[in-house]
Design a protein around this motif. Sequence first.
Motif, PDB file in Angstrom:
ATOM      1  N   ARG A   1      -2.777 -23.894 -53.694  1.00  0.00           N
ATOM      2  CA  ARG A   1      -1.663 -23.275 -52.978  1.00  0.00           C
ATOM      3  C   ARG A   1      -0.820 -24.300 -52.235  1.00  0.00           C
ATOM      4  N   ALA A   2      -1.471 -25.273 -51.571  1.00  0.00           N
ATOM      5  CA  ALA A   2      -0.710 -26.267 -50.806  1.00  0.00           C
ATOM      6  C   ALA A   2       0.254 -27.021 -51.717  1.00  0.00           C
TER       7      ALA A   2
ATOM      8  N   ARG B   1       1.401 -25.948 -54.588  1.00  0.00           N
ATOM      9  CA  ARG B   1       2.380 -24.988 -55.060  1.00  0.00           C
ATOM     10  C   ARG B   1       3.504 -24.844 -54.036  1.00  0.00           C
ATOM     11  N   LYS B   2       3.119 -24.703 -52.782  1.00  0.00           N
ATOM     12  CA  LYS B   2       4.104 -24.522 -51.724  1.00  0.00           C
ATOM     13  C   LYS B   2       4.978 -25.765 -51.577  1.00  0.00           C
ATOM     14  N   ARG B   3       4.338 -26.927 -51.704  1.00  0.00           N
ATOM     15  CA  ARG B   3       5.052 -28.179 -51.481  1.00  0.00           C
ATOM     16  C   ARG B   3       5.976 -28.499 -52.653  1.00  0.00           C
TER      17      ARG B   3
ATOM     18  N   TYR C   1       9.095 -25.169 -56.131  1.00  0.00           N
ATOM     19  CA  TYR C   1       9.408 -24.162 -57.139  1.00  0.00           C
ATOM     20  C   TYR C   1       9.071 -22.797 -56.567  1.00  0.00           C
TER      21      TYR C   1
END
Lengths: 330, 544
Positions: free
Chosen positions: A266-267, A269-271, A274
């Motif tokens: 998740r980290a 993904r968030k960073r 997109y």
Amino acid sequence: MRQSITDLIKYTSSGLYCSVADVWIDPSKPVKRALITHAHMDHFTFGCDEYISTFETAIILKDRLGKEINIKTYDYNKEFKINGTKISFHPSGHILGSSQIKFNLAEEKWLITGDFKRQKDETCKEYEIVKTDFLISESTFGLPIFKWDEPQNTAIDITKWVSHSPKKVSILFCYSLGKAQRLLNEISKTNFKNNIHTHRSIFKVNNCYKKSGIDIVKTNKFDQTKNIADLKGSLLLLPPALHRSAFLKNLKDIQTGFASGWMSIRALRKRSGYDKGFSISDHADWDAILNTIKESQAKNVFFHHGDSEALNRYLKEKTSINVLEFGYTK
Amino acid sequence: MTLKNFSRLFLDLDSCNSTNKKIEILQNYFSSNKALENSWTIYLLTGKNNKRFISGLSLKTLFSEIYEYPLWLIDYCYLKVGDSAEVISLLLDDKIKIKNKKYQDVSLHELLNKSFPELSILKEDNKKLRLKEIWENIPKDNHLVLNKILTGTFRVGVSIGLITKAIAKLINLDESIISHRLMGNFIPSHESYKLLINKKIDPSELNYKPYPFLLANTFERKIIDKSINEFQFEWKWDGIRIQLIKRAGEVSIWTRGQDLVNKSFPELEEKISHIKDDFVIDGELLVWNFKEGLPLNFSFLQKRINRKKPSRSIQKSLPIIFIAYDLLEINGEDQRGSNLEIRRINLEKYIFKWLNERQELPLIFKLSDLIYPKNWEEVETFKNNSRDNGTEGLVIKNKKSIYTPGRKKGLWWKYKVDPMQLDAVLIYAKGGTGIRAGLYTDYSFALWKNGELIKFASAYSGLNNSEIKELDKWIKQNTIERFGPVRSVKPEMVFEISFENIRASKRHKSGIAVRFPRITKWRKDKLIKDADTLENAEKLMLNK
């Protein structure tokens, strides 16, 4: 000259090097003679005097480096000799043409996995289990948090993502070589009926795949000068380098996604910036790396590409396999 | 029926970047779930006082023991992921392999009101059994949310403002009313949610609740085109913004973060309670040096906030003061619709009256002084000298402004004095957590003293994403030593560090402590010999 048993292959500032055969593997700087495991940009460089690869890899290499390069090709499993060292390519399941490279010198066997995966992928040859004494394995995803889902599930997630936003252009970023073709193949097995557009770099690779007899679903070549309204409701595949590029900024009503193994965190993904991350990888996950080591029956293992501290310690604690560090020479 | 729904909501919100879409998602959720569940959802989403039932560390330890999994391997994963709850949910994927199982769906109320509180007080062995049972009876994709709730780390990109908007839309009521109802302690229950979505407004229910704060914007240069007479000028104090409320004999002390802090400041509560009028006043709370008439450093205030029951001696050694600057309500009458000029006149009238009536009041209560610059140049001078009286600049208020919630343009501005700055050398780096996991993002900086670099400050913010990546790469290539998550690096990189205040400190080797340090420039043009000395820092301290 070889000084000890554990340095047939060394790590140099240009990449992995076998001194007996006097050959580099996936060098990062121009060298005399280069064995290429596969045609991803970070695995070859311009300006080598001689390239050696599988037939399929050579098709893409020529496409990327120019037809005039000096390249020799060998089929999978076909043994050849350089300076007395027996060498052969074996499928690594990463992308079309990707190979593991086996070295055999005086009954001592070394295997470089190159990038590999163990999941099913109809766009390339399946990984072949090769027995060896010394194994040099990639470890890009060498942590137990990495555990890949079935690629068909990811494909279904992608098609749902597109279908749920019929008024938007859904832009999925993915590597042009390998990932794009695998995604297209998985998507073609779902009941997705919307239009698919691909960037010319992907379109080009699709053709290379077709030349090698791999059937890739038909897509429209993306032309950024055309009316973007035509793209509404369709899926557009672009290479990641175009994320945040100027022409995307002018587009309204888009949603962006990125397909990569890193997107399972998740980290990250968030960073990534997109809107959505889809976890799908052409590398081995934790279990696949461990299984591969076991099946290779290697007594000695090196890791290459990626953090390997966890793998090192895990093997030391749980197995009798020797984990070695590369001897380094300039 | 609902951990599942809530997980779905979390995933939907988490992968959505559009505010309007998020409001729509929330609206749909609220209208299709039960009141009690909605109340818990609001409780979790606003993340106000999310309780921690199990610490991140013990979650890792329990997992390690339940599944005989090496703790060090979990820690390696943690470095990549930066969140214990997520690491464990990823590892659980591997451990729980039963397929086609009939999973249970539990209500949030059941979990938060019963299962988790009960779990948290179990003895180790029973705790393991119970936790294993919980984990193995819910579907995989609910683990992340469950673990986050357990560890009190549940957060998703939804602000209280967004929830306010969603609820307001849902029942078609003014946002400020919802925002009012959501302020303060929201205790989840069927009733509290019903009250929240009640279309009728009952004045008594709102008795103890604060008004949404008016927030100042950063100074905009364009206002100097206007006449100075259109504005009111006050000092900008470095304390905590407070709404002080007395209604029907009850005193409430609210922070801007919507915490009720009566317990930390009992002496204020006590002295205020004797005032005869009812009121709501906006102001600032500070720890005060009464001899010199100056505030003490913010760190002293922090000591007071953190203590829920300050002893007499603490109350004496760290005396507080409330500086009143706006009157929002007097004897039940809302004043926010009047313009600032009128509110100020009333504020002065009442405060002088109270200070006269109650002798003990001046020791804890004071009016915010106005400043009268003659022109905009003088504004600049006042601002630049603001450190002399322990303030950090000016607050400029439009005299015609009414008191509206939030950071609306054209009402109030904060005009802060330029920060103090020093050029310092990067010497240590530490891995970040959460969204910055896997990157070195926490930095320590040093100044010269007798040819030696002495650590003086740590900073986390100020670099943009590409600078963070570039520096991360440099750090990995230039590590000298590792101590757990910390690396010492070659002293080579110079950064401009800005901070708001500097004071002597015995706790630090450098002998100084700075407030709110952050990176304002990567000084690639400077060599480490050009960095500042500790002496320069001490000069700043004397000159401030």
